[in-house]
Structures are given as C-alpha cells and as structure tokens.
Design a protein around this motif. Sequence first.
Motif, PDB file in Angstrom:
ATOM      1  N   LEU A   1      32.470  48.467  52.925  1.00  0.00           N
ATOM      2  CA  LEU A   1      31.111  47.950  52.719  1.00  0.00           C
ATOM      3  C   LEU A   1      30.614  48.247  51.308  1.00  0.00           C
ATOM      4  O   LEU A   1      30.052  47.380  50.638  1.00  0.00           O
ATOM      5  CB  LEU A   1      30.159  48.558  53.756  1.00  0.00           C
ATOM      6  CG  LEU A   1      30.254  47.970  55.172  1.00  0.00           C
ATOM      7  CD1 LEU A   1      29.427  48.774  56.145  1.00  0.00           C
ATOM      8  CD2 LEU A   1      29.829  46.513  55.187  1.00  0.00           C
ATOM      9  N   ILE A   2      30.848  49.486  50.865  1.00  0.00           N
ATOM     10  CA  ILE A   2      30.395  49.861  49.511  1.00  0.00           C
ATOM     11  C   ILE A   2      31.056  48.955  48.469  1.00  0.00           C
ATOM     12  O   ILE A   2      30.401  48.385  47.593  1.00  0.00           O
ATOM     13  CB  ILE A   2      30.712  51.354  49.221  1.00  0.00           C
ATOM     14  CG1 ILE A   2      29.856  52.249  50.134  1.00  0.00           C
ATOM     15  CG2 ILE A   2      30.486  51.694  47.761  1.00  0.00           C
ATOM     16  CD1 ILE A   2      30.291  53.696  50.155  1.00  0.00           C
ATOM     17  N   LEU A   3      32.386  48.823  48.614  1.00  0.00           N
ATOM     18  CA  LEU A   3      33.140  48.001  47.663  1.00  0.00           C
ATOM     19  C   LEU A   3      32.665  46.553  47.700  1.00  0.00           C
ATOM     20  O   LEU A   3      32.451  45.919  46.661  1.00  0.00           O
ATOM     21  CB  LEU A   3      34.626  48.091  48.015  1.00  0.00           C
ATOM     22  CG  LEU A   3      35.615  47.782  46.901  1.00  0.00           C
ATOM     23  CD1 LEU A   3      35.591  48.889  45.860  1.00  0.00           C
ATOM     24  CD2 LEU A   3      37.021  47.669  47.470  1.00  0.00           C
ATOM     25  N   SER A   4      32.462  46.064  48.914  1.00  0.00           N
ATOM     26  CA  SER A   4      32.075  44.661  49.067  1.00  0.00           C
ATOM     27  C   SER A   4      30.700  44.405  48.480  1.00  0.00           C
ATOM     28  O   SER A   4      30.493  43.402  47.791  1.00  0.00           O
ATOM     29  CB  SER A   4      32.046  44.280  50.544  1.00  0.00           C
ATOM     30  OG  SER A   4      33.229  44.644  51.143  1.00  0.00           O
ATOM     31  N   PHE A   5      29.778  45.327  48.745  1.00  0.00           N
ATOM     32  CA  PHE A   5      28.429  45.139  48.224  1.00  0.00           C
ATOM     33  C   PHE A   5      28.434  45.149  46.695  1.00  0.00           C
ATOM     34  O   PHE A   5      27.765  44.329  46.063  1.00  0.00           O
ATOM     35  CB  PHE A   5      27.484  46.232  48.762  1.00  0.00           C
ATOM     36  CG  PHE A   5      26.897  45.875  50.089  1.00  0.00           C
ATOM     37  CD1 PHE A   5      25.946  44.859  50.195  1.00  0.00           C
ATOM     38  CD2 PHE A   5      27.284  46.522  51.240  1.00  0.00           C
ATOM     39  CE1 PHE A   5      25.412  44.516  51.429  1.00  0.00           C
ATOM     40  CE2 PHE A   5      26.753  46.185  52.484  1.00  0.00           C
ATOM     41  CZ  PHE A   5      25.815  45.170  52.567  1.00  0.00           C
ATOM     42  N   SER A   6      29.185  46.077  46.121  1.00  0.00           N
ATOM     43  CA  SER A   6      29.189  46.150  44.657  1.00  0.00           C
ATOM     44  C   SER A   6      29.831  44.896  44.062  1.00  0.00           C
ATOM     45  O   SER A   6      29.320  44.343  43.077  1.00  0.00           O
ATOM     46  CB  SER A   6      29.909  47.415  44.179  1.00  0.00           C
ATOM     47  OG  SER A   6      31.173  47.481  44.786  1.00  0.00           O
ATOM     48  N   ILE A   7      30.911  44.442  44.686  1.00  0.00           N
ATOM     49  CA  ILE A   7      31.578  43.233  44.176  1.00  0.00           C
ATOM     50  C   ILE A   7      30.669  42.015  44.366  1.00  0.00           C
ATOM     51  O   ILE A   7      30.568  41.161  43.487  1.00  0.00           O
ATOM     52  CB  ILE A   7      32.941  43.039  44.879  1.00  0.00           C
ATOM     53  CG1 ILE A   7      33.930  44.100  44.391  1.00  0.00           C
ATOM     54  CG2 ILE A   7      33.510  41.652  44.583  1.00  0.00           C
ATOM     55  CD1 ILE A   7      35.208  44.160  45.192  1.00  0.00           C
ATOM     56  N   SER A   8      30.012  41.977  45.516  1.00  0.00           N
ATOM     57  CA  SER A   8      29.116  40.849  45.788  1.00  0.00           C
ATOM     58  C   SER A   8      28.010  40.770  44.753  1.00  0.00           C
ATOM     59  O   SER A   8      27.634  39.683  44.300  1.00  0.00           O
ATOM     60  CB  SER A   8      28.496  40.996  47.175  1.00  0.00           C
ATOM     61  OG  SER A   8      29.498  40.991  48.126  1.00  0.00           O
ATOM     62  N   TYR A   9      27.500  41.924  44.371  1.00  0.00           N
ATOM     63  CA  TYR A   9      26.445  41.976  43.376  1.00  0.00           C
ATOM     64  C   TYR A   9      26.953  41.410  42.052  1.00  0.00           C
ATOM     65  O   TYR A   9      26.269  40.632  41.393  1.00  0.00           O
ATOM     66  CB  TYR A   9      25.974  43.429  43.208  1.00  0.00           C
ATOM     67  CG  TYR A   9      24.736  43.549  42.369  1.00  0.00           C
ATOM     68  CD1 TYR A   9      23.513  43.075  42.843  1.00  0.00           C
ATOM     69  CD2 TYR A   9      24.788  44.120  41.113  1.00  0.00           C
ATOM     70  CE1 TYR A   9      22.383  43.163  42.063  1.00  0.00           C
ATOM     71  CE2 TYR A   9      23.661  44.225  40.333  1.00  0.00           C
ATOM     72  CZ  TYR A   9      22.453  43.743  40.807  1.00  0.00           C
ATOM     73  OH  TYR A   9      21.339  43.833  40.042  1.00  0.00           O
TER      74      TYR A   9
END
Lengths: 328, 175
Positions: free
Chosen positions: A140-148
Amino acid sequence: MVIFVSIFYNKLGVCCGHSYPLPFSSKNIDANLCKTATRCTIITTVRNRKNKQNHAKHTTARYIRFNMKIKQHIHGIIYSTGQVATQQYIYLAMCLYLASLSAYHTLTLSFLKGHSLAVLRGAMYLYGASATLSTIIIGLILSFSISYLVALTLNIEPNYATILINDVILMGIIPTGISILFALKYSSRLYHSTRQMSSRGEFRTMLALDISPYRLIFTPQILAGILTVVAQSITMAFISVIVMNIMVPSIAGVTREYFNFILISSINPGDIVQFLAICTTMGLALTVFPIQAAYAVSDSFNRTESFYIAMMSIFYSLIIINVAGAII
Amino acid sequence: MIYVHYFQDSEKCTSMQNTLFDLVKQSREVSLVAPEFPLLSGVTVLNNITLQARYLYSSSPKRVKVDTINLLNNFSMLYILNKYPDTLNSYERFVASYLQAIYIHPNTTIIIKPAQMLNWQQQQLEKFFSHMPNILNTIIIEDIANKKLYDNITINKEVDFYQWLDSLKNLLSIA
C-alpha cells in the motif's frame, strides 16, 4: 539454458524501463540491400547496352544480383527470427521452461519421503502467510507513493504518464523492487532459521536418524521461498494497480475511464509473463544463496551439494547479466 | 532390560558419544536419545516422532498417527501430539525424543545423560522410568555425580561401556 540466458540478456533490461533495439534495423538493411541491388542492376543494364559482347562481366553482375537476393533473404530470416526471439513468444517458452522446472521440483518433492511436505507447509506459513500483513502494508505504501508520482506526471504531461506507467512503474519499479525486497526478506529469515537449526544441532538429529537435511529441509524450503516470493510480488502488483485505479484519477483530476484507458493500453500479456519470469528468477537466486551459505557455516554438516552450487551459479549469472543488460 | 554405565570423565563421555553416533549411523537397530540430538523445531511432536518411519519406510500417515497416539497414551501425554517442541517443557521434550528413538522398534536404545535432559529432577526421572515400556534393551550413559538420582529406579545391571559395546556389535554383526 542458452535461450534462457539470451532472453534475460535481451529483455530483462526492460524491467528497468529500457528497451534494447536490435544491433541492426531491418529497414536500414532492406534499404541498403535494395540500393546495392538496384545499383548492380543499373550497372548491368548500362553495360549490356554499351557492350553486349562482354559476356563475362554480364555473368558476374548476374551472379552479384543473385547473391544479393540470397543475402537479403538470409538477412530477412535472421531479422525475423531475432524479432520473434525478442517478442512475446519467447516469454511463453520461458514460461514453459519455468513451468517444467516447477513440475520437476514438485515431482521430486513427491519422492521426498517423510515430512518434506509438512516442512513445505510450515515454511510456506512461516515465510508466506505470516508475512501477509506486512506484504499488504508495504504494498500500500509503495502503491500510494507511486500513484502520487503518476498523478503528478499526469497533470504535467499525459503522454509522458503513459510511458511512465508502462516502462518505469509497471514493468520496472514494481516487479523488480518487490521481488528483490521480498526475496531478500525471505532469504534473510531463511538464513537465520537455518543457522538456528545448525546451532541447536538439528542437523545432527537428522543425521542420527539417517535423514538427509538436503531432502527434508532445504528443497521444500527453497520451493516455499520461490512460491512465496512470486505470490507476494503478484499480490503487491495487483494492489498497486488497484490503488492506482482509485487514487490517480482523483488526484490528477482526470476521469477514471481516461486513466483506465492509459493503464490498460500499457499492459500486455507478454509483460505479465515477463514479470512472472523476473520474480521467479529473483526468488530462486536470492533464496538459494543463503541456504548454501548456512549450509557452509554449519559445523555439524560439512557436505556440499553440487546441485545447489550449480543452481546458485546459474541464477547468479542471470542476475549479473540482468544488471549488465540494464546498465548497457 | 535396563543397563547403566556411569562415567567419571566428561571427555570420555564425548568419546563414547562419538562412538555411539557412528554406531547409530551404521545400524538402524540402535537408536540414540541425547541432549545433542534435539527435536526438530519446525515440525510438530507427531511429525518429530514419526519422522524416521515416514522418511525411511514411507509409512502411511494414518498408521503412524495411530501408533504415536498409543505411545503417547503410555505416558498419558496425548495433549502434546500437535504441539511444537518450543512450547514443551523439559519432561515433554525428553519423552518425545525417547518416542522418536523407539518408534521404529530398534533392538537397543541408548539414553545419554537423561538427568541433564530432565534438569536433574529426580521425580521426573522416576516418573519417566515408571512409564517406560520394558520391552527394549536400554542402556543409560550417566555422569557418576548423578548416581543418587537413580536410587529408586530399578536398574538391571551396571556395565562397562566398551564391553557392552563389543557385545552389542557382535549381536548386530557390526565390524
């Protein structure tokens, strides 16, 4: 194996967001060959007009023309073969290779008597199921940062966002990063558990019972490691895609359909196969090594298994080739 | 029959252990229980006890489970069947190790330093020997300092280790 190595040399660099052009372009080759062939034809025609008696030169020109056609044909075959070799078919071959490898291991496992399956289940639980929460959190952390990052890019330049998703994120950061991360985490735990088994004298127990630690412990653990790494990486990739689908449109202010179009158009089946191949290779390489190391440091068990050494050499060679390919 | 050999020197004990370790590797008619051979931490008591039988003889899981339940019932310890070794106390671990050793019905069972494995608790030692099936040849290798702990235990004979070893080798036809 040669095919396997060549695939990784040619294509695994894509995992870092690069694509390697072939050393020669078919268009250039075709153009050059055509030019040469045309020139030959013109020369021949002129010479024929000017001096039809010069039979020897005429024959030579015909020979050159004929030779050019053959060369063109051969180059065409080589080019198309090379193109096929670096396209999706080879991933299917790779997938078949990996599937047969897995089938071989599974069949071998069925011949492993006793509690190998119990050990496999235990290792799967230890390294897989118990780490599910951390998998989801990190994912989730990785995905959120990449999504941003994607959302920001989408605001600036939508076309560039497509490239970013396709080349850098989906096929670059997520598969490679996640598989390396989890393979390292898994192998670290495996290394420590093997060390503990060694220090507690459990290998001595197995030897006293006339049981091979290699067959009882290591093979199921390696298999569990591979399965765990692949499963966790796939899980996290899916989490990333889902998070991106929800988060990016809301941040970037674009419609969800627009973003879905970008995302879906950037994924193709070959990439997924490639992604699985990367995860499996990384998993194999990074789980075999610590076991071999723990094996070597074990004071009570001083036997080396050529099988593991061979596997380790092959997969570390692949890793080195990957890295070299990515740098080049 | 229960035999005992008391050793005075720990170095001699190490030498005896190594000799017995080689003997165990040569013959499946001899099994060993020792502090140096712990249970495998990654599998349950059931799997630990039946490990050798299932690995070497491919016994069926149902059969080995029934046998293990019967063996644990002798010690009234059925509750440890599905526990992991890390959760057991010293007595439970010792019994599980012993059952692991006797599961494939060896001719002779050797128990090295049982007092140490039971934390030098006389009650537990007596409790174990009162439940132990008396159908096997068992030899106990014990420190002379712990001799008092065996006062209430029926020992058939005190033997010299190397003489006993020679007779065992002759019996099992091991060079």
